[in-house]
Write a protein that holds these residues in place. Structure first.
Motif, mmCIF file in Angstrom:
data_model
loop_
_atom_site.group_PDB
_atom_site.id
_atom_site.type_symbol
_atom_site.label_atom_id
_atom_site.label_comp_id
_atom_site.label_asym_id
_atom_site.label_seq_id
_atom_site.Cartn_x
_atom_site.Cartn_y
_atom_site.Cartn_z
ATOM 1 N N GLY A 164 0.831 -1.213 0.000
ATOM 2 C CA GLY A 164 0.000 0.000 0.000
ATOM 3 C C GLY A 164 0.856 1.249 0.000
ATOM 4 O O GLY A 164 0.576 2.205 -0.732
ATOM 5 N N ASN A 165 1.917 1.239 0.795
ATOM 6 C CA ASN A 165 2.832 2.389 0.823
ATOM 7 C C ASN A 165 3.548 2.547 -0.506
ATOM 8 O O ASN A 165 3.699 3.668 -1.010
ATOM 9 C CB ASN A 165 3.851 2.238 1.951
ATOM 10 C CG ASN A 165 3.224 2.456 3.305
ATOM 11 O OD1 ASN A 165 2.179 3.061 3.428
ATOM 12 N ND2 ASN A 165 3.884 1.942 4.330
ATOM 13 N N ARG A 166 3.994 1.442 -1.087
ATOM 14 C CA ARG A 166 4.668 1.511 -2.387
ATOM 15 C C ARG A 166 3.727 2.068 -3.458
ATOM 16 O O ARG A 166 4.128 2.877 -4.297
ATOM 17 C CB ARG A 166 5.200 0.138 -2.791
ATOM 18 C CG ARG A 166 6.462 -0.259 -2.045
ATOM 19 C CD ARG A 166 7.113 -1.496 -2.674
ATOM 20 N NE ARG A 166 6.414 -2.719 -2.344
ATOM 21 C CZ ARG A 166 6.575 -3.408 -1.209
ATOM 22 N NH1 ARG A 166 7.404 -2.968 -0.301
ATOM 23 N NH2 ARG A 166 5.911 -4.516 -0.998
ATOM 24 N N ALA A 167 2.463 1.637 -3.435
ATOM 25 C CA ALA A 167 1.485 2.129 -4.412
ATOM 26 C C ALA A 167 1.246 3.622 -4.224
ATOM 27 O O ALA A 167 1.146 4.371 -5.204
ATOM 28 C CB ALA A 167 0.175 1.351 -4.280
ATOM 29 N N ALA A 168 1.172 4.082 -2.982
ATOM 30 C CA ALA A 168 0.952 5.504 -2.717
ATOM 31 C C ALA A 168 2.130 6.339 -3.195
ATOM 32 O O ALA A 168 1.944 7.414 -3.794
ATOM 33 C CB ALA A 168 0.707 5.722 -1.226
ATOM 34 N N VAL A 169 3.342 5.865 -2.962
ATOM 35 C CA VAL A 169 4.541 6.586 -3.415
ATOM 36 C C VAL A 169 4.575 6.636 -4.938
ATOM 37 O O VAL A 169 4.854 7.692 -5.530
ATOM 38 C CB VAL A 169 5.817 5.932 -2.841
ATOM 39 C CG1 VAL A 169 7.061 6.469 -3.529
ATOM 40 C CG2 VAL A 169 5.890 6.144 -1.342
ATOM 41 N N THR A 170 4.265 5.533 -5.584
ATOM 42 C CA THR A 170 4.248 5.487 -7.048
ATOM 43 C C THR A 170 3.221 6.478 -7.600
ATOM 44 O O THR A 170 3.507 7.225 -8.546
ATOM 45 C CB THR A 170 3.936 4.058 -7.543
ATOM 46 O OG1 THR A 170 4.951 3.182 -7.053
ATOM 47 C CG2 THR A 170 3.894 3.991 -9.051
ATOM 48 N N ARG A 176 3.246 14.091 -9.441
ATOM 49 C CA ARG A 176 4.262 15.163 -9.499
ATOM 50 C C ARG A 176 4.849 15.282 -10.883
ATOM 51 O O ARG A 176 5.054 16.377 -11.392
ATOM 52 C CB ARG A 176 5.371 14.901 -8.471
ATOM 53 C CG ARG A 176 4.892 15.248 -7.080
ATOM 54 C CD ARG A 176 6.003 15.364 -6.108
ATOM 55 N NE ARG A 176 7.045 16.285 -6.581
ATOM 56 C CZ ARG A 176 8.181 16.505 -5.959
ATOM 57 N NH1 ARG A 176 8.446 15.879 -4.852
ATOM 58 N NH2 ARG A 176 9.055 17.349 -6.438
ATOM 59 N N ALA A 177 5.142 14.133 -11.512
ATOM 60 C CA ALA A 177 5.707 14.154 -12.864
ATOM 61 C C ALA A 177 4.715 14.742 -13.856
ATOM 62 O O ALA A 177 5.097 15.509 -14.754
ATOM 63 C CB ALA A 177 6.101 12.737 -13.279
ATOM 64 N N ALA A 178 3.429 14.405 -13.670
ATOM 65 C CA ALA A 178 2.394 14.954 -14.580
ATOM 66 C C ALA A 178 2.255 16.455 -14.372
ATOM 67 O O ALA A 178 1.980 17.191 -15.326
ATOM 68 C CB ALA A 178 1.063 14.245 -14.324
ATOM 69 N N GLY A 179 2.441 16.926 -13.153
ATOM 70 C CA GLY A 179 2.337 18.348 -12.843
ATOM 71 C C GLY A 179 3.448 19.161 -13.468
ATOM 72 O O GLY A 179 3.285 20.330 -13.778
#
Length: 181
Positions: A164-170, A176-179
């Motif tokens: 769950g943490n890995r999915a949230a970070v991804t 951020r990259a899209a922004g």
């Protein structure tokens, strides 16, 4: 609480046992790891602290994992098979300051037998309540850990291994990259 306390504890312990043979390698490598598992999941009764006991517990994992991948008729057959194989005879028991709950084999039965029967009894409760959809596979890519969703809204998607943490970070990094684009 959605199910009886002993059912929820058994479901959580069963998923944890299945996941000891998963993506992260062998998580029950020795008797000390089994001892820690025994304590963490509040098992009571006989515990031999032997390599033979460890092997017997580890040998349960593939059979229990099949429950997460099976359709209801096969789950019923697996549950009934476990109960029959271990000569389960449910009885109400009170011990260790726990309220009455079901034990289907004696407390001095081998640990692997107790784990198998407790798992089968918990799965029987899921079948009877028509709640098998609570048994899932982790949604994180390349993770095949099993999940028991005991949340009220059936929203649990990830296992206990940090997915769950890995999915949230991804997802955060993707936003951020899209922004920036």
């Amino acid at each position: 609480m959605l199910f009886a306390h002993d059912t929820e504890c058994s479901l959580i312990a069963t998923a944890a046992l299945v996941n000891t043979a998963g993506r992260d390698g062998e998580l029950l490598p020795d008797v000390a790891a089994l001892d820690a598992f025994f304590v963490r999941h509040s098992y009571s009764g006989r515990h031999e602290h032997t390599d033979a006991e460890l092997r017997a517990v580890k040998d349960l994992r593939p059979q229990l994992r099949r429950i997460w991948h099976a359709e209801p008729p096969e789950i019923v057959a697996l549950v009934n098979g476990l109960l029959l194989e271990h000569k389960a005879l449910p009885q109400l028991i009170e011990h260790d300051d726990e309220p009455y709950h079901l034990h289907a084999v004696p407390r001095d039965a081998p640990l692997a037998t107790r784990i198998a029967v407790e798992a089968a009894m918990a799965m029987a409760d899921l079948v009877r309540a028509r709640e098998l959809s609570r048994l899932r596979i982790c949604e994180y890519p390349d993770c095949d850990n099993v999940v028991v969703d005991l949340s009220r809204n059936r929203s649990r998607r990830f296992c206990e291994a940090g997915c769950g943490n890995r999915a949230a970070v991804t997802a955060y990094r993707a936003r951020r990259a899209a922004g920036r684009s």
